[in-house]
Enzyme design. Structure first.
Site, PDB file in Angstrom:
ATOM      1  N   ASP A   1     -26.750  44.195  38.337  1.00  0.00           N
ATOM      2  CA  ASP A   1     -26.190  44.252  39.689  1.00  0.00           C
ATOM      3  C   ASP A   1     -27.323  44.133  40.690  1.00  0.00           C
ATOM      4  O   ASP A   1     -28.313  44.872  40.615  1.00  0.00           O
ATOM      5  CB  ASP A   1     -25.447  45.578  39.876  1.00  0.00           C
ATOM      6  CG  ASP A   1     -24.763  45.706  41.228  1.00  0.00           C
ATOM      7  OD1 ASP A   1     -24.771  44.727  42.001  1.00  0.00           O
ATOM      8  OD2 ASP A   1     -24.219  46.791  41.503  1.00  0.00           O
TER       9      ASP A   1
ATOM     10  N   SER B   1     -18.957  49.842  45.813  1.00  0.00           N
ATOM     11  CA  SER B   1     -19.526  48.693  46.499  1.00  0.00           C
ATOM     12  C   SER B   1     -19.540  48.919  48.021  1.00  0.00           C
ATOM     13  O   SER B   1     -20.129  49.893  48.493  1.00  0.00           O
ATOM     14  CB  SER B   1     -18.749  47.431  46.109  1.00  0.00           C
ATOM     15  OG  SER B   1     -19.425  46.268  46.538  1.00  0.00           O
TER      16      SER B   1
ATOM     17  N   HIS C   1     -21.575  44.304  38.436  1.00  0.00           N
ATOM     18  CA  HIS C   1     -20.924  44.803  39.636  1.00  0.00           C
ATOM     19  C   HIS C   1     -19.413  44.529  39.542  1.00  0.00           C
ATOM     20  O   HIS C   1     -18.992  43.433  39.186  1.00  0.00           O
ATOM     21  CB  HIS C   1     -21.499  44.073  40.857  1.00  0.00           C
ATOM     22  CG  HIS C   1     -21.070  44.647  42.155  1.00  0.00           C
ATOM     23  ND1 HIS C   1     -21.729  45.698  42.759  1.00  0.00           N
ATOM     24  CD2 HIS C   1     -20.043  44.327  42.982  1.00  0.00           C
ATOM     25  CE1 HIS C   1     -21.144  45.993  43.893  1.00  0.00           C
ATOM     26  NE2 HIS C   1     -20.107  45.179  44.056  1.00  0.00           N
TER      27      HIS C   1
END
Length: 327
Positions: free
Chosen positions: A267, A163, A297
């Site tokens: 995501d 991320s 995610h």
């Protein structure tokens, strides 16, 4: 790149569905003060990180004032089949996610240990400074300091993160290329690569995921959260096109480290990672891309509740080991 048509109805993995069935919807990020946000996300991460694998040693160190942990892989058991290499001679710099605002070394303890054991290398987890107290470039500077230290103290060096940590890892790989520093591999797990929010995929995500997993306004809340994180991490909009902020906006990716990119189907960041992978291929950079259908995610760190997390760790570690040990 032309936007590809998406299936009409998002279908989550069964483990994702079960996880959300027993998880109460959280309040939006911007409704929590920063300390409450960090406590809440830390509690969630510790609850799903799973069993902590045994490693040979964990050293608490400080690099240019930045706290870090150095994980040494467990010694193989008798009869185990591992490449004949010096596992501690190489290091993977791990950069945790959390929207540049939360997350810590404990949250990713399971990931760091598993990567060390499976990739057969040391893993250096960096406790970089967080926004809003420390906006860009503070966290990036901390990661870069860890990369430089690793280059000075180990043989081959890789960078990895998930991320926002994937954003910092990709940016570090770009800076290493720009400075003529050899990085053997980069691992980008559903990375943040593009600051611009007005893209077709992100706009569509708002409506397509409006009722995903029976979460109220899942798509809109996700979109607004990403926007809020950008405003917090890089308050000055004109800075967001800098390649060390938005790696997808680099004029060239040629010469950066070989990459493995891991994405999740459901995501909002998936398309920019796919575009990054294609740009790497187009510019003759070796890249492997693995998308996990049905996943969300954040699954990579959820080793206690997502079997795909175990598989994705193995994929990443295998790629790292291959790049570290190839002659």
């Amino acid at each position: 790149m032309t936007e590809l048509a998406e299936p009409a109805m998002p279908v989550p993995h069964n483990e994702v569905r079960r996880y959300f069935e027993r998880t109460a919807p959280g309040r939006p990020t911007w409704m929590l003060d920063i300390e409450a946000l960090r406590r809440e996300t830390r509690d969630e991460a510790l609850a799903v990180r799973g069993h902590l694998e045994r490693v040979a040693a964990v050293d608490a160190i400080t690099i240019a004032g930045v706290p870090a942990r150095l994980y040494h892989p467990a010694r193989p058991s008798a009869g185990a089949c591992y490449p004949d290499d010096d596992a501690t001679g190489n290091v993977l710099v791990w950069v945790h996610g959390g929207g540049w605002m939360h997350g810590d070394l404990d949250c990713y303890e399971g990931v760091a240990r598993a990567l060390a054991n499976r990739a057969r290398c040391a893993v250096l987890a960096v406790d970089y400074r967080l926004a809003p107290e420390h906006p860009f470039p503070a966290g990036f500077d901390d990661v870069w300091a860890a990369v430089k230290w690793s280059v000075a103290n180990f043989g081959r060096v890789g960078v990895a993160g998930d991320s926002s940590g994937g954003n910092l890892a990709a940016a570090a790989a770009l800076k290493a290329r720009d400075r003529g520093i050899d990085i053997a591999v980069q691992v980008l797990v559903y990375p943040v690569l593009e600051s611009h929010m007005n893209t077709p995929f992100k706009r569509t995500f708002r409506t397509r995921y409006a009722s995903f997993l029976n979460q109220p306004e899942f798509g809109a809340v996700t979109f607004d959260r990403i926007s809020y994180l950008w405003d917090t991490y890089v308050p000055e909009p004109l800075m967001r096109d800098c390649p060390y902020v938005s790696p997808l906006r680099a004029s060239s990716l040629r010469g950066v480290a070989p990459a493995v990119i891991i994405t999740a189907e459901h995501d909002i960041l998936r398309r920019e990672a796919e575009q990054y992978a294609q740009r790497l291929r187009d510019e003759d950079v070796k890249v492997a891309h693995r998308n996990y259908e049905g996943q969300i995610h954040g699954f990579f760190q959820m080793r206690g509740v997502m079997s795909d997390a175990q598989d994705a760790t193995d994929v990443a570690a295998s790629y790292v080991n291959h790049e570290f040990t190839r002659r």
